[in-house]
Design an enzyme around this catalytic site. Sequence first.
Site, mmCIF file in Angstrom:
data_model
loop_
_atom_site.group_PDB
_atom_site.id
_atom_site.type_symbol
_atom_site.label_atom_id
_atom_site.label_comp_id
_atom_site.label_asym_id
_atom_site.label_seq_id
_atom_site.Cartn_x
_atom_site.Cartn_y
_atom_site.Cartn_z
ATOM 1 C CE1 TYR A 33 1.137 -0.311 4.380
ATOM 2 C CE2 TYR A 33 0.091 1.845 4.380
ATOM 3 C CZ TYR A 33 0.908 0.919 4.990
ATOM 4 O OH TYR A 33 1.513 1.210 6.179
ATOM 5 C CE LYS A 149 3.318 3.179 3.252
ATOM 6 N NZ LYS A 149 3.469 3.159 4.699
ATOM 7 C CD GLU A 182 10.296 1.835 10.016
ATOM 8 O OE1 GLU A 182 10.100 2.792 9.271
ATOM 9 O OE2 GLU A 182 10.329 0.656 9.623
ATOM 10 C CG LEU A 207 8.631 2.436 4.394
ATOM 11 C CD1 LEU A 207 8.408 1.233 3.479
ATOM 12 C CD2 LEU A 207 7.293 3.075 4.729
HETATM 13 N N1 PDD Z 1 3.062 5.050 7.211
HETATM 14 N N2 PDD Z 1 7.786 3.834 8.560
HETATM 15 C C1 PDD Z 1 6.660 3.116 8.606
HETATM 16 C C2 PDD Z 1 6.683 1.789 9.282
HETATM 17 C C3 PDD Z 1 5.474 3.624 8.040
HETATM 18 O O1 PDD Z 1 4.347 2.907 8.079
HETATM 19 C C4 PDD Z 1 5.497 4.901 7.435
HETATM 20 C C5 PDD Z 1 4.279 5.505 6.787
HETATM 21 C C6 PDD Z 1 6.707 5.613 7.407
HETATM 22 C C7 PDD Z 1 6.820 6.959 6.761
HETATM 23 O O2 PDD Z 1 6.750 6.861 5.361
HETATM 24 P P1 PDD Z 1 6.193 8.076 4.487
HETATM 25 O O3 PDD Z 1 7.002 9.263 4.871
HETATM 26 O O4 PDD Z 1 6.443 7.645 3.107
HETATM 27 O O5 PDD Z 1 4.739 8.242 4.830
HETATM 28 C C8 PDD Z 1 7.831 5.043 7.973
HETATM 29 C C9 PDD Z 1 1.831 5.503 6.595
HETATM 30 C C10 PDD Z 1 1.626 6.965 6.721
HETATM 31 C C11 PDD Z 1 0.674 4.670 7.111
HETATM 32 O O6 PDD Z 1 0.875 3.476 7.241
HETATM 33 O O7 PDD Z 1 -0.405 5.203 7.351
#
Ligand code: PDD
Length: 292
Positions: A33, A149, A182, A207
Amino acid sequence: MARVVYVNGSYSSYGEACVHVEDRGFQFADGVYEVCEVKAGRLIDERRHIDRLHRSLSELRMKVPMGRAALGIVLRETVRRNRVRDGMVYLQVTRGVAKRDFAFPSDDTAPTLVCLARSGSPAAAEKRASAGIKVITTPDIRWRRPDIKTVGLLPQALARQAAYDAGAKEAWLVDDNGFVTEGASCNAWIITPENAIITRPAETGILRGITRTVVVDLLGKEGFELIERAFSVEEAKAAREAFNTSATGIVTPVIAIDGTPVGDGKPGPLALRLRQHFHNFAEQSPLRALLR
Ligand code: PDD
Protein backbone atom coordinates in the site's frame (compact mmCIF):
# COMPACT_ATOMS: atom_id res chain seq x y z
CA MET A 1 -21.82 13.03 2.17
CA ALA A 2 -21.54 9.28 1.48
CA ARG A 3 -17.94 8.21 1.11
CA VAL A 4 -16.93 6.47 -2.07
CA VAL A 5 -14.27 3.81 -2.55
CA TYR A 6 -12.61 2.52 -5.70
CA VAL A 7 -12.43 -1.28 -5.98
CA ASN A 8 -11.22 -2.99 -9.16
CA GLY A 9 -12.62 -0.59 -11.70
CA SER A 10 -15.69 0.81 -10.00
CA TYR A 11 -16.48 3.52 -7.53
CA SER A 12 -19.12 2.57 -4.97
CA SER A 13 -20.37 3.57 -1.56
CA TYR A 14 -18.78 2.02 1.50
CA GLY A 15 -21.94 0.02 2.12
CA GLU A 16 -21.77 -1.60 -1.29
CA ALA A 17 -18.05 -1.98 -1.94
CA CYS A 18 -16.59 -5.42 -1.33
CA VAL A 19 -13.48 -7.51 -1.73
CA HIS A 20 -13.64 -11.29 -2.14
CA VAL A 21 -13.20 -13.44 1.02
CA GLU A 22 -10.40 -15.33 -0.69
CA ASP A 23 -8.46 -12.22 -1.55
CA ARG A 24 -4.82 -12.91 -0.70
CA GLY A 25 -4.61 -9.58 1.05
CA PHE A 26 -7.24 -10.80 3.49
CA GLN A 27 -5.84 -14.31 3.98
CA PHE A 28 -2.07 -13.75 3.80
CA ALA A 29 -1.54 -9.98 4.09
CA ASP A 30 -0.22 -10.52 0.56
CA GLY A 31 -0.54 -6.91 -0.48
CA VAL A 32 1.19 -3.55 -0.47
CA TYR A 33 0.00 0.00 0.00
CA GLU A 34 0.81 3.70 -0.13
CA VAL A 35 -0.55 6.71 1.71
CA CYS A 36 -0.24 10.12 0.03
CA GLU A 37 -0.97 13.43 1.67
CA VAL A 38 -3.56 15.70 0.05
CA LYS A 39 -2.94 19.34 0.90
CA ALA A 40 -4.91 22.31 -0.29
CA GLY A 41 -6.25 20.28 -3.20
CA ARG A 42 -2.86 18.96 -4.27
CA LEU A 43 -1.32 15.50 -4.16
CA ILE A 44 1.97 15.52 -2.31
CA ASP A 45 4.91 13.50 -3.62
CA GLU A 46 2.79 11.33 -5.89
CA ARG A 47 5.74 10.38 -8.12
CA ARG A 48 7.84 9.11 -5.24
CA HIS A 49 4.93 7.22 -3.68
CA ILE A 50 4.18 5.47 -6.98
CA ASP A 51 7.90 4.69 -7.42
CA ARG A 52 7.93 3.08 -3.99
CA LEU A 53 4.72 1.17 -4.77
CA HIS A 54 6.45 -0.23 -7.85
CA ARG A 55 9.44 -1.24 -5.76
CA SER A 56 7.25 -2.99 -3.17
CA LEU A 57 5.39 -4.83 -5.95
CA SER A 58 8.59 -5.88 -7.63
CA GLU A 59 10.22 -7.12 -4.38
CA LEU A 60 7.19 -9.39 -3.87
CA ARG A 61 6.91 -10.41 -7.55
CA MET A 62 3.45 -8.88 -7.75
CA LYS A 63 1.87 -7.42 -10.87
CA VAL A 64 1.56 -3.69 -11.42
CA PRO A 65 -2.25 -3.28 -11.54
CA MET A 66 -2.29 -0.47 -14.14
CA GLY A 67 -0.02 2.14 -15.68
CA ARG A 68 1.13 5.27 -13.91
CA ALA A 69 -1.24 7.64 -15.71
CA ALA A 70 -4.25 5.41 -15.02
CA LEU A 71 -3.26 5.08 -11.37
CA GLY A 72 -2.97 8.86 -11.20
CA ILE A 73 -6.53 9.13 -12.48
CA VAL A 74 -7.81 6.64 -9.88
CA LEU A 75 -6.08 8.58 -7.10
CA ARG A 76 -7.50 11.89 -8.29
CA GLU A 77 -10.98 10.61 -8.99
CA THR A 78 -11.18 9.00 -5.53
CA VAL A 79 -10.06 12.26 -3.93
CA ARG A 80 -12.52 14.24 -6.04
CA ARG A 81 -15.50 12.00 -5.36
CA ASN A 82 -14.85 12.20 -1.64
CA ARG A 83 -14.35 15.97 -1.85
CA VAL A 84 -11.04 15.78 -0.04
CA ARG A 85 -9.13 19.06 -0.05
CA ASP A 86 -6.92 18.25 2.91
CA GLY A 87 -6.41 14.70 4.09
CA MET A 88 -5.00 11.56 2.56
CA VAL A 89 -5.48 9.07 -0.22
CA TYR A 90 -4.73 5.36 0.33
CA LEU A 91 -3.90 2.88 -2.39
CA GLN A 92 -3.73 -0.87 -1.84
CA VAL A 93 -2.73 -3.62 -4.25
CA THR A 94 -2.99 -7.33 -3.41
CA ARG A 95 -1.97 -10.43 -5.33
CA GLY A 96 -5.65 -11.01 -6.05
CA VAL A 97 -8.25 -13.69 -5.44
CA ALA A 98 -7.39 -17.40 -5.49
CA LYS A 99 -8.22 -20.62 -3.67
CA ARG A 100 -6.32 -20.56 -0.38
CA ASP A 101 -2.83 -21.90 -1.04
CA PHE A 102 0.44 -20.52 0.33
CA ALA A 103 2.23 -20.58 -3.02
CA PHE A 104 1.45 -17.88 -5.58
CA PRO A 105 -1.68 -18.26 -7.71
CA SER A 106 -1.49 -18.72 -11.49
CA ASP A 107 -0.05 -15.91 -13.59
CA ASP A 108 -3.44 -14.90 -14.96
CA THR A 109 -4.72 -13.92 -11.47
CA ALA A 110 -5.66 -10.25 -11.56
CA PRO A 111 -4.34 -8.06 -8.74
CA THR A 112 -6.91 -6.36 -6.50
CA LEU A 113 -6.74 -2.56 -6.45
CA VAL A 114 -8.47 -0.47 -3.78
CA CYS A 115 -8.28 3.29 -3.36
CA LEU A 116 -9.88 5.37 -0.64
CA ALA A 117 -9.56 8.97 0.47
CA ARG A 118 -10.29 10.69 3.75
CA SER A 119 -10.47 14.31 4.83
CA GLY A 120 -8.49 15.52 7.80
CA SER A 121 -8.48 18.80 9.64
CA PRO A 122 -5.36 20.90 8.97
CA ALA A 123 -6.12 22.89 12.14
CA ALA A 124 -6.22 19.73 14.28
CA ALA A 125 -2.96 18.54 12.68
CA GLU A 126 -1.27 21.87 13.44
CA LYS A 127 -2.54 21.80 16.99
CA ARG A 128 -1.16 18.31 17.52
CA ALA A 129 2.22 19.26 16.05
CA SER A 130 2.51 22.44 18.05
CA ALA A 131 1.82 20.50 21.25
CA GLY A 132 4.16 17.65 20.24
CA ILE A 133 3.52 14.00 20.99
CA LYS A 134 4.74 11.44 23.50
CA VAL A 135 6.16 8.12 22.32
CA ILE A 136 6.89 4.84 24.03
CA THR A 137 9.49 2.29 22.99
CA THR A 138 8.69 -1.34 22.33
CA PRO A 139 10.57 -4.27 20.74
CA ASP A 140 10.50 -4.38 16.95
CA ILE A 141 8.90 -7.78 16.33
CA ARG A 142 8.34 -7.31 12.59
CA TRP A 143 9.62 -9.52 9.79
CA ARG A 144 12.99 -8.73 8.23
CA ARG A 145 11.67 -6.83 5.22
CA PRO A 146 10.18 -3.64 6.69
CA ASP A 147 11.57 -1.87 3.61
CA ILE A 148 8.56 -3.27 1.72
CA LYS A 149 5.35 -1.40 2.49
CA THR A 150 3.09 -4.41 3.02
CA VAL A 151 -0.34 -4.52 4.61
CA GLY A 152 1.03 -7.01 7.18
CA LEU A 153 0.80 -4.40 9.92
CA LEU A 154 -0.16 -6.39 13.02
CA PRO A 155 3.12 -5.69 14.89
CA GLN A 156 2.62 -1.97 14.23
CA ALA A 157 -1.02 -2.14 15.34
CA LEU A 158 0.04 -3.82 18.61
CA ALA A 159 2.76 -1.22 19.11
CA ARG A 160 0.39 1.69 18.45
CA GLN A 161 -2.17 0.26 20.87
CA ALA A 162 0.54 -0.16 23.53
CA ALA A 163 1.36 3.52 23.01
CA TYR A 164 -2.28 4.53 23.44
CA ASP A 165 -2.59 2.32 26.53
CA ALA A 166 0.39 4.18 28.00
CA GLY A 167 -1.09 7.61 27.23
CA ALA A 168 1.28 8.21 24.28
CA LYS A 169 0.51 8.70 20.59
CA GLU A 170 3.18 6.64 18.86
CA ALA A 171 5.55 3.76 19.51
CA TRP A 172 9.20 3.69 18.51
CA LEU A 173 10.32 0.18 17.62
CA VAL A 174 13.61 -1.06 19.06
CA ASP A 175 15.89 -3.73 17.54
CA ASP A 176 17.63 -6.53 19.47
CA ASN A 177 20.64 -4.30 20.15
CA GLY A 178 18.65 -1.51 21.78
CA PHE A 179 18.63 0.78 18.72
CA VAL A 180 15.51 2.50 17.47
CA THR A 181 14.48 1.29 14.02
CA GLU A 182 11.51 3.58 13.31
CA GLY A 183 8.02 4.40 14.55
CA ALA A 184 4.99 2.15 14.12
CA SER A 185 4.02 4.28 11.11
CA CYS A 186 6.75 6.91 10.78
CA ASN A 187 10.50 7.40 10.66
CA ALA A 188 12.27 8.50 13.85
CA TRP A 189 14.82 11.28 14.22
CA ILE A 190 16.82 12.88 17.03
CA ILE A 191 19.04 15.92 17.45
CA THR A 192 21.84 15.38 19.97
CA PRO A 193 22.94 17.93 22.60
CA GLU A 194 25.85 18.63 20.20
CA ASN A 195 23.30 19.50 17.49
CA ALA A 196 23.91 16.44 15.31
CA ILE A 197 20.79 15.48 13.35
CA ILE A 198 20.50 11.71 13.31
CA THR A 199 18.21 9.19 11.64
CA ARG A 200 18.69 5.52 10.90
CA PRO A 201 19.98 4.63 7.42
CA ALA A 202 17.15 3.49 5.19
CA GLU A 203 19.11 0.40 4.20
CA THR A 204 18.87 -1.23 7.61
CA GLY A 205 15.54 -2.49 8.81
CA ILE A 206 13.22 0.44 8.10
CA LEU A 207 10.87 1.77 5.46
CA ARG A 208 12.45 4.45 3.30
CA GLY A 209 9.86 7.10 4.08
CA ILE A 210 9.03 9.58 1.35
CA THR A 211 8.74 12.32 3.96
CA ARG A 212 12.15 11.22 5.27
CA THR A 213 13.62 11.58 1.75
CA VAL A 214 12.17 15.09 1.37
CA VAL A 215 13.47 16.12 4.81
CA VAL A 216 16.93 14.77 3.89
CA ASP A 217 16.81 17.04 0.78
CA LEU A 218 15.55 19.97 2.78
CA LEU A 219 18.34 19.63 5.37
CA GLY A 220 20.93 19.43 2.60
CA LYS A 221 19.59 22.51 0.82
CA GLU A 222 19.45 24.50 4.07
CA GLY A 223 23.05 23.56 4.85
CA PHE A 224 22.44 21.21 7.79
CA GLU A 225 24.59 18.15 8.23
CA LEU A 226 22.73 14.87 8.60
CA ILE A 227 24.25 11.77 10.12
CA GLU A 228 22.55 8.57 9.02
CA ARG A 229 23.25 6.03 11.73
CA ALA A 230 21.32 3.98 14.26
CA PHE A 231 20.72 5.61 17.66
CA SER A 232 19.91 3.92 20.97
CA VAL A 233 16.91 4.53 23.23
CA GLU A 234 19.28 6.03 25.86
CA GLU A 235 20.71 8.44 23.31
CA ALA A 236 17.20 9.42 22.24
CA LYS A 237 16.16 10.12 25.83
CA ALA A 238 19.18 12.40 26.24
CA ALA A 239 18.49 14.18 22.92
CA ARG A 240 17.87 17.89 22.57
CA GLU A 241 15.04 17.28 20.10
CA ALA A 242 13.22 14.34 18.59
CA PHE A 243 10.64 14.10 15.85
CA ASN A 244 8.79 11.76 13.50
CA THR A 245 8.21 11.99 9.76
CA SER A 246 5.38 10.46 7.72
CA ALA A 247 2.96 11.40 4.95
CA THR A 248 0.17 11.83 7.47
CA GLY A 249 2.15 13.53 10.27
CA ILE A 250 4.68 15.41 8.06
CA VAL A 251 7.18 16.45 10.76
CA THR A 252 5.79 15.85 14.24
CA PRO A 253 7.85 16.86 17.28
CA VAL A 254 8.30 14.25 20.00
CA ILE A 255 8.28 15.70 23.52
CA ALA A 256 8.73 12.58 25.68
CA ILE A 257 10.08 9.07 25.28
CA ASP A 258 8.84 6.46 27.79
CA GLY A 259 7.88 9.34 30.10
CA THR A 260 11.30 11.04 29.92
CA PRO A 261 10.99 14.60 28.55
CA VAL A 262 13.02 15.29 25.42
CA GLY A 263 15.04 18.49 25.92
CA ASP A 264 12.84 20.93 27.79
CA GLY A 265 9.75 18.79 27.09
CA LYS A 266 8.48 21.15 24.38
CA PRO A 267 8.51 20.75 20.57
CA GLY A 268 12.00 21.49 19.28
CA PRO A 269 12.65 24.56 17.12
CA LEU A 270 14.29 22.64 14.28
CA ALA A 271 11.44 20.12 14.07
CA LEU A 272 8.93 22.98 13.89
CA ARG A 273 10.99 24.73 11.26
CA LEU A 274 11.27 21.58 9.13
CA ARG A 275 7.53 21.15 9.39
CA GLN A 276 6.95 24.72 8.30
CA HIS A 277 9.25 24.42 5.28
CA PHE A 278 8.39 20.87 4.26
CA HIS A 279 5.87 21.71 1.55
CA ASN A 280 8.30 24.06 -0.20
CA PHE A 281 10.44 21.00 -0.90
CA ALA A 282 7.85 18.27 -1.49
CA GLU A 283 6.55 17.72 -5.02
CA GLN A 284 2.98 18.88 -5.44
CA SER A 285 0.70 17.98 -8.30
CA PRO A 286 -2.71 19.47 -8.93
CA LEU A 287 -5.56 17.04 -8.48
CA ARG A 288 -7.28 17.96 -11.70
CA ALA A 289 -4.30 17.88 -14.04
CA LEU A 290 -5.02 14.47 -15.56
CA LEU A 291 -8.78 14.83 -15.67
CA ARG A 292 -8.90 17.70 -18.11
N1 PDD B 1 3.06 5.05 7.21
N2 PDD B 1 7.79 3.83 8.56
C1 PDD B 1 6.66 3.12 8.61
C2 PDD B 1 6.68 1.79 9.28
C3 PDD B 1 5.47 3.62 8.04
O1 PDD B 1 4.35 2.91 8.08
C4 PDD B 1 5.50 4.90 7.43
C5 PDD B 1 4.28 5.50 6.79
C6 PDD B 1 6.71 5.61 7.41
C7 PDD B 1 6.82 6.96 6.76
O2 PDD B 1 6.75 6.86 5.36
P1 PDD B 1 6.19 8.08 4.49
O3 PDD B 1 7.00 9.26 4.87
O4 PDD B 1 6.44 7.64 3.11
O5 PDD B 1 4.74 8.24 4.83
C8 PDD B 1 7.83 5.04 7.97
C9 PDD B 1 1.83 5.50 6.60
C10 PDD B 1 1.63 6.96 6.72
C11 PDD B 1 0.67 4.67 7.11
O6 PDD B 1 0.88 3.48 7.24
O7 PDD B 1 -0.40 5.20 7.35
